[in-house]
Design a protein around this motif. Structure first.
Motif, PDB file in Angstrom:
ATOM      1  N   ILE A 254       0.843  -1.194   0.000  1.00 17.48           N
ATOM      2  CA  ILE A 254       0.000   0.000   0.000  1.00 17.48           C
ATOM      3  C   ILE A 254       0.877   1.242   0.000  1.00 17.48           C
ATOM      4  CG2 ILE A 254      -1.729   1.279   1.302  1.00 17.48           C
ATOM      5  CD1 ILE A 254      -2.705  -1.375   2.405  1.00 17.48           C
ATOM      6  N   GLU A 255       1.849   1.233   0.916  1.00 17.47           N
ATOM      7  CA  GLU A 255       2.755   2.382   0.966  1.00 17.47           C
ATOM      8  C   GLU A 255       3.513   2.524  -0.340  1.00 17.47           C
ATOM      9  OE1 GLU A 255       5.795   2.145   3.918  1.00 17.47           O
ATOM     10  OE2 GLU A 255       6.354   4.241   3.702  1.00 17.47           O
ATOM     11  N   ASN A 256       3.910   1.376  -0.897  1.00 16.44           N
ATOM     12  CA  ASN A 256       4.658   1.431  -2.157  1.00 16.44           C
ATOM     13  C   ASN A 256       3.837   2.097  -3.250  1.00 16.44           C
ATOM     14  OD1 ASN A 256       6.592   0.082  -0.797  1.00 16.44           O
ATOM     15  ND2 ASN A 256       6.405  -1.839  -1.936  1.00 16.44           N
ATOM     16  N   LEU A 257       2.569   1.718  -3.330  1.00 21.63           N
ATOM     17  CA  LEU A 257       1.734   2.293  -4.393  1.00 21.63           C
ATOM     18  C   LEU A 257       1.516   3.785  -4.170  1.00 21.63           C
ATOM     19  CD1 LEU A 257      -0.960  -0.414  -5.125  1.00 21.63           C
ATOM     20  CD2 LEU A 257       0.801   0.458  -6.645  1.00 21.63           C
ATOM     21  N   LEU A 258       1.257   4.139  -2.921  1.00 22.66           N
ATOM     22  CA  LEU A 258       1.077   5.567  -2.625  1.00 22.66           C
ATOM     23  C   LEU A 258       2.331   6.338  -2.997  1.00 22.66           C
ATOM     24  CD1 LEU A 258      -0.705   5.403   0.840  1.00 22.66           C
ATOM     25  CD2 LEU A 258      -1.672   6.098  -1.339  1.00 22.66           C
ATOM     26  N   PHE A 259       3.445   5.769  -2.587  1.00 26.52           N
ATOM     27  CA  PHE A 259       4.734   6.380  -2.915  1.00 26.52           C
ATOM     28  C   PHE A 259       4.850   6.589  -4.416  1.00 26.52           C
ATOM     29  CE2 PHE A 259       8.885   5.352  -4.646  1.00 26.52           C
ATOM     30  CZ  PHE A 259       9.682   6.294  -4.055  1.00 26.52           C
ATOM     31  N   LEU A 260       4.527   5.542  -5.148  1.00 25.05           N
ATOM     32  CA  LEU A 260       4.665   5.603  -6.603  1.00 25.05           C
ATOM     33  C   LEU A 260       3.782   6.699  -7.177  1.00 25.05           C
ATOM     34  CD1 LEU A 260       6.371   3.934  -8.486  1.00 25.05           C
ATOM     35  CD2 LEU A 260       4.340   2.619  -9.059  1.00 25.05           C
ATOM     36  N   GLY A 261       2.565   6.776  -6.658  1.00 22.90           N
ATOM     37  CA  GLY A 261       1.649   7.790  -7.161  1.00 22.90           C
ATOM     38  C   GLY A 261       2.211   9.186  -7.021  1.00 22.90           C
ATOM     39  N   PHE A 262       2.775   9.459  -5.871  1.00 24.99           N
ATOM     40  CA  PHE A 262       3.369  10.787  -5.670  1.00 24.99           C
ATOM     41  C   PHE A 262       4.635  10.930  -6.511  1.00 24.99           C
ATOM     42  CE2 PHE A 262       1.256  13.212  -2.359  1.00 24.99           C
ATOM     43  CZ  PHE A 262       0.377  12.284  -1.852  1.00 24.99           C
ATOM     44  N   PHE A 263       5.428   9.883  -6.500  1.00 27.84           N
ATOM     45  CA  PHE A 263       6.749  10.009  -7.107  1.00 27.84           C
ATOM     46  C   PHE A 263       6.656  10.282  -8.607  1.00 27.84           C
ATOM     47  CE2 PHE A 263      10.572   8.453  -9.134  1.00 27.84           C
ATOM     48  CZ  PHE A 263      11.529   9.129  -8.408  1.00 27.84           C
ATOM     49  N   ILE A 264       5.744   9.597  -9.262  1.00 24.77           N
ATOM     50  CA  ILE A 264       5.652   9.775 -10.717  1.00 24.77           C
ATOM     51  C   ILE A 264       5.358  11.232 -11.059  1.00 24.77           C
ATOM     52  CG2 ILE A 264       4.253   9.210 -12.732  1.00 24.77           C
ATOM     53  CD1 ILE A 264       4.020   6.396 -11.648  1.00 24.77           C
ATOM     54  N   ALA A 265       4.436  11.811 -10.303  1.00 26.04           N
ATOM     55  CA  ALA A 265       4.101  13.213 -10.570  1.00 26.04           C
ATOM     56  C   ALA A 265       5.332  14.095 -10.435  1.00 26.04           C
ATOM     57  CB  ALA A 265       3.022  13.674  -9.606  1.00 26.04           C
ATOM     58  N   PHE A 266       6.091  13.867  -9.385  1.00 27.62           N
ATOM     59  CA  PHE A 266       7.258  14.716  -9.160  1.00 27.62           C
ATOM     60  C   PHE A 266       8.375  14.393 -10.147  1.00 27.62           C
ATOM     61  CE2 PHE A 266       5.521  14.813  -4.655  1.00 27.62           C
ATOM     62  CZ  PHE A 266       4.830  15.968  -4.905  1.00 27.62           C
ATOM     63  N   ALA A 267       8.431  13.132 -10.539  1.00 23.01           N
ATOM     64  CA  ALA A 267       9.458  12.759 -11.511  1.00 23.01           C
ATOM     65  C   ALA A 267       9.202  13.454 -12.843  1.00 23.01           C
ATOM     66  CB  ALA A 267       9.471  11.245 -11.702  1.00 23.01           C
TER      67      ALA A 267
END
Lengths: 527, 99, 494, 625
Positions: free
Chosen positions: C210-223
């Motif tokens: 769950i944390e991984n997916l949330l992380f990914l969601g934020f990270f992609i936007a910032f990436a």
């Protein structure tokens, strides 16, 4: 057999009755008032006054019935704040729609044909035009449709639902056919809309009949208590057919085929009203059905909702991308929006009950505003008079430079459709998606957001055209904005609402939360 | 004869109605198909009403008849308007709205 | 009203006023510059009032209810990092306004341009100040609108394409982030202040995925925003065609939102997932650093060149963040400032060149050093800051990242260091092609750097030199926040 | 004086800034300001030297902390200066040679309109070079390190309206950067290992670190050194760097900057002490370069390029020495100092010749200049004899000692290194004599419109001073092991070393080889006529003329693949990465167009599709439910 005369609590029905009565009075006026100009004024004032009255009545009832709601007519009609919220929306949309109906350009022409019964392009039509005739029936038709929708959003009985469905559909079929210009298209749209509408309502009705067979009742509140488990398949089939009928009105894939044709062919004020109100009414009914009945069959129906939602957002989006007509593009966008709306139903989260009215409010207001803008962008006839609406995308090039306010409003509505923050559309999407995520339907939400990123492309294409492209000098016919008082007023009002709901939505969300309750079903057992 | 047979009959009628809509090019005929579907539903209602022993179904059938009548009025009006304009009541011909 | 709210409100209101009030159009430049100056003064006041000894805590905090139904608050406040980036924004904005002072255009377009600039500034300040995830998201996405118009309305041939591309990219990332934002709500405590960053920090998740997916969601936007390869291609398209002022704000300030987001949201909110993802992200970051530099070398268009260079720099910053050592994180933060100043100055200078000769293609230029020595010298100095010459602030920050991340990722640091060599190539080749060699006939009438242009550029150079020699002036603001981040990551790793 | 060491950096830096900012106004006096600044630092340097001499050998090293520079996370770096015997040696070399060259340049650059800028850059160089040698941490050293690189870049490209000069400048900077990469990595390792990058912490902690780490540090530092000192494999830039004005070549590319690599290695002695592998690599690099430089020098016709090759080769000797341990450090530095004098002197001499010959650099067009330029001939001649190692001139004391040291050791190493150094000495004698004879002796090969003349005093006086240094400095410093005693506190000592061949034998051998080299050169270039056009070369000569194909190798290994790589990436970025995105867009549009067909406009097909959809959904319920 003895008949109990049902006791009816009239007060909660006041808003609906007022509107329907006004519709009936309007029809009488059509019959007895010969002076067209006067009739038009009277019809308009009657309609608007009635709708405003209905608005007050709704507020009064909102306060009066409190959080629980009241039984109005046995199992047929219960009234709760959910229903009142939807009624409120519908009346607001109706006010906007009716105002647009009344909108006339500098030459005194409104959007409707002077005489619907004559053939397009015939000498009779010229005569009718010369005589200054007008289809003032549009107003009572709109009132009847509104009343029907309000009923549709409130009733708890599937068969009654059918009656309400027809009550609001039939006037719309006629309204679609009444365009002043491009009448052939208008009639074609009407015919298609009618035939498919009748087709789907037959399916709806048959479904309702099957439900009756399975549960011995068509009352939503009683269904779950009464149905015989052995007949679950029959019940499920019946419910499914009912849902299909509703999905048709919502305009979800694969029951969306009427949407682009009807939206494009209908007179723009009608499209505006229809797009905003029909969808709201249908979603209201689907919400009611879902939270009273369907949630029990979530396991089976989730698949349908997911499929339809995904298909709607994807097909709505990709088809909108390839459109070259503004109205048609917005039609496909409304298909995509149907998908977003259905995302809210995934998993039947209780949050959706408050999220959906809010979403439909944002969508409807923006739609009204967008079509109000569309009615003002006109091709010019060779003598400089306003002609047909300029709906080809290319014709909008450079509008932003010539008419910054109008173009700005249109951009605002488009941004709201796209769900950009600080517009109402964003908050609407947020609360709907939140409902879905709460139930773990995040993959569906991901698909939806990916599609809405693609959808932004075609909304922006119009913005690009308006602001970043210069108008071709030799455009023929020339395109000009012919601002009309009412049209501009509606657009500005819609713009203000979109902004307010986008920036400070707390108040509206509060109301939506209060509306997020259905009168809990009484447990009825036995035969 | 068991009322359930009427339900089957209704289902068949419904299917025939739907097929008519799909297959007939003539607008009036397609429209009649819709009416047939509505009436199939009506028959279902009545049949179930009979099976259940209540009368709601039968009452509703009347409602449906009224609604169907109204629908006929609107439908025919639209079809007539189209036929006047185009001198044809083929469903396939008016297809300028597409894509 | 609290200072941060004022800082956001002043340019926002001024921007709207400028866009809507017709009589103001004739004075658009003066008005906008005045507002930017007021903003700068206010910000400097805030800087003075900031308690540097408590740079790790949120200061000037204000929390008001906004949309309680969905847990969103109007929560603003800054720690040292946010404060520094706000300063960067408010310093660069008036300078870019000055840089475009003599742009030849109609009054209405000018008003539009400056109005949009002010709006962008408001959103930027808001983003760096937001202490509420929802508020952050709203500003993050809403900022796209003025930027979209800035890119699409003002600039070169391809501006429409670039604007749409920019927006679609940003929206794609943003909308994925939206899903994560919503999901985060349900992972958090809920309630009327559910989205406060403070309430979402240190959550425990039911399962790592769950944390991984949330992380990914934020990270992609910032990436996408940062940007890192392979989601970078919007940047060159935009910088190539947008007006220099827009480009400066975009690359020098707004791209930092991506890095800022990674630092203050991604790593802070999801330290566990960040630790797990770090090895992969470092690969991407290092690849970006090298790839951006290599592609920059091959560019003919100077805007694109610097664009790719800043892609390369983003890679270094991301490397610094995900190395999770104090030195590297402080370096990455410092690098945000430094590269903002450096890339900003470079874009402005290229803009001056383009204004003189109408093209950013190096092929057209040559031998300018003989004609305009001061221009050449200024360009060279700014170029040298871009290649991180020691003594300039980009060097101090880059070296902190490279040295600081070695401990965490030996090969990552070594490979990223190669970008140092490549930086010399792309900067010096550009300088060589434009300023050295024989002077073509067309270049003879080039005019020397004007007073206005000097006023714009030289303060930036001075700032980079001062920060290069005394990095503590800036770094002191990052120490405590960076330390806190490292601590949170370490705790999550245990 | 030690307390004001920071002035050493501040004064030339201030002068640089004044010259830069004053603009054209400073054209009239700018060069004198530059000379003044460099003279002042020379005086400060000398003052500091005497102050240090007045102290005990043990307390001569002093740290001056100026201010906190970088304090990021765990990385704490102060701006601090380390004044000890080693750094002061460099200070003296840099400031004295620098001041002389400044004076020389006043006349040499007289007709250049941008003379002010030239002096600004020279001052920048002095400041950066002094920072390099005075820094007390690797990071601060790196500032100077890059600073001299920048000054070198600016000066090589001083006449960059010629494209090849601009290219040469870029090449120098980029190759140097390649070396810098090593220094950054080295610092990263140090920071990870020792938590600091200051000399005190790193060198002091070297004992406790593992050999692997130290070897890694040693090798990466060596990479940095090869870049700056033009050692194999990063030697290629030095030849091209001769595009700069000759005083620059003398100051930066012969006497001072290029020796920074040797300084780095010697400064990091504690690290190399602990790792035999890294030290061996240093020696190997030195050996290769000394031979390589000597071979290249033998084939070049451009007088400056011969000197550049000779510089490479001489620094190769220093590196070789530095690879031999503490005693080697001392003689590496010793040779560095003497080389600084005689090489600078010869470069100035070459500049004087060019001055006389209208910037002609091709030695095949010289000849018999002895009579025209007596002063130049004498000063150059002293430098020539010094580099040959003819006793008792300076080179003998430094270079021959290195040859001697190269024979120290066990196994194969003394033989390989020793013989390399020995042979190198022979080749050196050949190519330096070739240069000397081709320029000053034999037949005049210049045309009539060239009127060789002696240079003005401003140029000849510095040459004379340097010539005196070339002649006597070695003897002075070697006498009583003065230099060895001076540096030993810094470098450490190693016990008595015994070469594998007896010292007298070695000296004899060396002198014999040198004599042979000179004789050969005499035969070929004095006795016989030198053709003004180079004869068709044999393969070996061709290779040497082309710098042993170093550029071709670089081109084949780095440049061409690099160009292809960047081109491919640029293309791929547009076509693949960006293309994928655009493709997606077109894909979506195509999908939309395809979907359009369902919306046929025919209402019956709508109904059919609705019904089909109905059935599909129904079956989904059946299957899914």
């Amino acid at each position: 057999m003895t008949y109990n005369v049902p006791e009816i609590a009239w007060a909660p029905l006041v808003p609906i009755i007022v509107v329907l009565v006004a519709g009936a009075v309007g029809v009488l006026l059509e019959a007895f008032m010969r002076n067209v100009a006067l009739r038009r004024v009277v019809q308009l004032q009657l309609s608007v006054a009635t709708l405003v009255l209905a608005l007050f009545a709704i507020v009064w009832q909102w306060v009066a019935i409190g959080g629980d709601g009241v039984v109005v007519l046995r199992s047929m009609i219960y009234l709760d704040r959910q229903a009142l919220a939807w009624q409120f929306l519908l009346v607001v949309f109706a006010i906007g729609g009716v105002l647009l109906f009344a909108d006339r350009n500098r030459e005194g022409e409104d959007a409707f044909t002077p005489l619907a019964s004559v053939a397009p392009g015939s000498p009779d039509e010229t005569v009718a035009r010369a005589k200054g005739l007008a289809v003032t029936e549009a107003f009572p038709l709109a009132m009847l449709a509104t009343g029907g929708m309000m009923l549709f959003a409130s009733v708890n009985d599937l068969l009654f639902l059918f009656v309400a469905l027809e009550l609001f559909s039939l006037p719309l079929y006629i309204l679609v056919a009444l365009s002043r210009r491009r009448r052939l298209l208008s009639q074609e749209a009407s015919l298609k809309y009618f035939l498919l509408g009748a087709f789907s309502s037959a399916i709806f009705l048959f479904g309702a009949a099957l439900v009756y067979g399975a549960a011995e009742t068509t009352g939503m509140r009683e269904l779950l208590g009464l149905y015989v488990p052995e007949r679950q398949t029959l019940l499920l089939l019946g419910l499914f057919m009912v849902v299909v009928g509703l999905l048709f009105k919502i305009g979800a894939v694969p029951f969306h085929f009427w949407v682009p044709d009807a939206y494009q062919g209908a007179p723009s004020p009608v499209t505006a009203f229809m797009a905003a109100a029909t969808k709201a009414a249908a979603v209201a009914a689907l919400a009611r059905l879902s939270y009273l009945v369907l949630f029990r069959f979530a396991w089976e129906l989730d698949w349908v909702i997911w499929t339809v939602a995904i298909a709607s957002v994807i097909f709505g989006t990709v088809l909108a991308i390839v459109q070259t007509d503004v109205k048609r593009m917005l039609a496909y966008s409304s298909v995509a929006h149907a998908g977003f709306i259905l995302v809210g139903f995934a998993g039947f989260s209780p949050l959706a009950l408050s999220a959906l009215p809010f979403y439909l409010l944002t969508y409807g207001v923006a739609t009204l505003g967008a079509f109000a803008v569309i009615t003002q962008v006109r091709e010019l006839t060779p003598d400089g008079a306003a002609g047909a609406e300029a709906t080809r995308l290319g014709q909008w090039a450079g509008l932003g430079k010539r008419h910054p306010v109008l173009a700005g409003l249109m951009s605002l509505f488009l941004l709201s459709f796209a769900g950009i923050p600080l517009t109402a559309g964003f908050v609407g999407k947020f609360v709907v998606f939140r409902a879905a995520v709460e139930q773990g339907a995040w993959p569906l939400v991901v698909v939806a957001v990916l599609a809405s990123a693609a959808a932004a492309f075609f909304y922006l294409r119009l913005v690009v055209l308006m602001y970043f492209t210069d108008a071709p000098d030799d455009a023929s016919p020339r395109v000009e904005v012919r601002p009309t008082g009412i049209g501009r007023g509606v657009a500005i009002a819609a713009g203000v609402i979109v902004l307010v709901l986008g920036v400070l939505p707390a108040g509206a969300l509060n109301l939506a939360d209060e509306a997020g309750v259905l009168l809990s079903p009484p447990v009825v057992t036995g035969g | 004869m068991s009322p359930v047979n009427f339900v089957y009959l209704a289902a068949v009628l419904f299917a025939i109605g739907a097929a008519t809509v799909l297959l007939r090019r003539n607008a009036i005929m397609a429209f009649m198909g819709v009416e047939l579907m509505l009436n199939a539903a009506n028959l279902t209602l009545v049949a179930f009403s009979r099976m259940v022993g209540g009368i709601e179904g039968q009452i509703m059938a009347f409602f449906v008849m009224v609604v169907a009548a109204a629908e006929v009025v609107v439908g025919l009006a639209i079809i007539i308007a189209v036929s006047r304009a185009r001198q044809s009541i083929s469903l396939d011909e008016p297809s300028e709205l597409k894509g | 009203m609290d200072i941060l709210t004022i800082l956001i409100a002043v340019p926002a209101v001024a921007g709207v006023v400028l866009l809507t009030v017709r009589p103001l159009r004739a004075y658009a430049r003066q008005f906008a510059l005045g507002v930017a100056a007021i903003e700068l003064i206010l910000a400097v006041g805030m800087l003075m009032a900031f308690d540097r000894s408590a740079a790790g805590t949120i200061q000037f905090s204000q929390i008001d209810s906004w949309i309680p139904q969905i847990g969103a608050s109007w929560a603003v406040g800054v720690n040292g990092i946010g404060l520094s980036l706000i300063m960067l924004a408010v310093v660069l904005t008036p300078l870019t306004m000055l840089a475009g002072w003599n742009e030849d255009e109609s009054e209405s377009r000018r008003a539009q341009y400056y109005g949009l600039m002010l709006l962008t500034l408001a959103f930027t300040v808001g983003i760096f100040a937001a202490r509420d995830v929802f508020l952050f998201y709203v500003l993050f996405e809403a900022m796209l609108v003025p930027l979209y118009f800035l890119i699409g309305s003002f600039g070169g041939e391809q501006r429409r394409y670039a604007a749409v591309k920019f927006l679609i990219y940003a929206l794609l990332g943003g909308l994925i982030m939206l899903v994560a934002v919503i999901a985060l709500y349900f992972a958090g405590p809920g309630g009327e202040q559910a989205f406060l960053t403070a309430n979402l920090t240190g959550l425990t998740y039911d399962a790592p995925w769950i944390e991984n997916l949330l992380f990914l969601g934020f990270f992609i936007a910032f990436a996408i925003k940062a940007p890192i390869v392979p989601v970078h291609t919007w940047l060159p398209s935009v910088v190539e065609t947008a007006r220099a002022g827009t480009t400066v704000l975009l690359v020098a300030v707004l791209d930092k939102v991506g890095i800022f987001g990674m630092l203050t949201l991604v790593v802070t909110l999801f330290p566990g997932a960040s630790t797990r993802a770090a090895p992969v992200i470092i690969v991407f970051a290092v690849f970006t650093a090298i790839y951006g530099a290599l592609v920059a070398i091959g560019q003919d268009n100077m805007y694109r060149l610097v664009g790719f260079a800043s892609v390369s720099h983003s890679g270094v910053m991301v490397l610094g963040i995900f190395a999770f050592t104090r030195t590297a994180i402080e370096g990455a933060t410092f690098y945000m400032l430094s590269s903002g100043l450096s890339a900003g100055a470079l874009f402005l200078l290229i803009g001056f060149l383009v204004k003189r000769h109408g093209t950013a293609s190096v092929r057209v230029y040559g031998g300018l050093q003989r004609v305009v020595p001061v221009f050449a010298g200024t360009f060279l100095i700014v170029g040298l800051t871009a290649l991180a010459l020691p003594g300039t602030s980009p060097f101090a920050s880059e070296i902190m990242v490279l040295i600081g991340s070695y401990e965490a990722t030996r090969w990552g640091a070594i490979v990223a260091t190669l970008s140092v060599i490549l930086a010399a190539l792309y900067v010096l080749l550009m300088y060589q092609k434009v300023f050295t060699g024989p002077t073509p006939q067309a270049m003879e009438p080039t005019t020397e750097l004007s007073l206005m242009e000097r006023v714009v550029i030289w303060p930036l150079i001075a700032a980079m030199l001062v920060l290069g020699f005394v990095p503590a002036l800036a770094v002191d603001y990052f120490k405590d926040p960076s330390a806190a981040i490292v601590v949170s990551v370490e705790e999550a790793g245990l | 004086m030690l307390s004001v060491t920071w002035l050493l950096i501040a004064v030339p830096l201030a002068s640089f800034l004044v010259l830069m900012l004053a603009g054209r106004r400073a054209d009239a006096w700018g060069h004198w300001l530059g000379v003044a600044a460099s003279s002042v630092v020379a005086l400060i340097g000398i003052g500091a030297f005497f102050q240090m001499l007045g102290r005990d050998a043990e307390s001569r090293s002093e740290s001056v902390r100026l201010f906190t520079w970088i304090s990021g996370g765990d990385l704490q770096v102060d701006a601090g200066l380390l004044v000890d015997q080693l750094s002061l040696t460099f200070v003296l070399l840099v400031t004295i040679v620098g001041a002389l060259i400044h004076v020389y340049s006043v006349a040499y650059m007289e007709n250049d309109p941008r003379r002010r800028m030239f002096f600004a850059y020279l001052n920048l160089f002095i400041a950066a070079m002094l920072l390099l040698v005075l820094a007390d941490s690797y990071l601060l050293l790196f500032v100077g390190w890059e600073g001299v690189g920048l000054a070198s870049y600016l000066l090589i490209g001083f006449w960059n309206h010629k494209p090849e000069n601009a290219t040469a400048a870029n090449k120098a900077f980029v190759v140097n950067r390649t070396g810098d990469f090593g220094l950054i990595v080295a610092m990263a390792i140090m920071f990870t290992q020792f938590g600091s990058v200051s000399f005190a912490d790193v060198l002091g902690g070297a004992d406790g670190a593992s050999t692997a780490v130290l070897t890694a540090i040693g090798l990466t530092l060596l990479l940095a050194a090869t870049g700056k000192s033009a050692q194999f494999p990063l030697q290629s830039w030095l030849g091209d760097a001769m595009a700069g004005p000759t005083p620059v070549s003398a100051l930066i590319h012969a006497a001072t900057m290029v020796t920074a690599g040797v300084y780095l290695v010697v400064r990091s002695g504690a690290i190399y002490e602990a790792t035999d592998d890294a030290r061996l690599v240093v020696a190997i690099v030195g050996a290769i370069t000394l031979i390589l430089g000597a071979i290249i020098g033998s084939a070049k016709d451009d007088i400056k390029k011969v000197l550049a090759a000779s510089t490479m080769s001489q620094i190769g000797y220093m590196m070789l020495a530095a690879g031999l341990g503490p005693i080697g450090y001392i003689f590496a530095i010793f040779h560095l100092v003497t080389n600084g004098f005689f090489k600078a002197g010869m470069f100035l001499g070459a500049g004087s010749v060019m001055h006389a010959m209208k910037d002609q650099v091709d030695m095949r067009r010289f000849g018999a200049l002895r009579t025209a330029m007596v002063t130049t001939w004498i000063t150059f001649g002293l430098g020539w004899l010094a580099i040959l190692g003819v006793p008792p001139l300076s080179g003998f004391w430094s270079k021959d000692k290195i040859i001697e040291l190269a024979f120290v050791g066990e196994g194969w190493q003394p033989w390989v290194f020793g013989l390399t150094a020995l042979i190198g000495a022979g080749i050196t004698a050949f190519y330096m004599s070739r240069l000397f004879f081709m320029t000053f002796h034999g037949k005049a090969r210049w045309t009539d419109e060239q009127h060789p003349h002696e240079s003005p005093l401003l140029m000849t006086v510095p040459m004379m001073v340097l010539a005196v240094g070339s002649a006597f400095l070695g003897l002075f410093l070697a006498a009583g092991n003065r230099f060895q005693n001076w540096l030993e506190p810094v470098t450490g000592t190693s016990g008595e070393l015994e070469p594998v061949l007896a010292v007298p034998v070695l000296i004899t051998l060396t002198l014999a080889l040198v004599a042979a080299g000179v004789a050969l050169a005499y035969w070929m270039y004095w006795r016989n006529d030198v053709p003004t056009e180079a004869p068709p070369p044999s393969l070996a000569v061709l290779a040497a003329r082309n710098d042993m194909f170093q550029d071709s190798v670089n081109r084949a290994v780095f440049q061409i693949p690099g160009t292809h790589l960047t081109r491919t990436l640029v293309y791929a970025d547009a076509a693949l990465v960006d293309g994928a995105v655009n493709k997606q867009a077109t894909g979506i549009a195509a999908f939309g167009e395809a979907s359009r067909r369902f919306q046929s406009g025919k209402v019956r097909s709508y109904a059919l599709l609705m019904l089909l959809g109905f059935l599909v959904l129904a079956s989904i319920i059946v299957v899914g439910g």
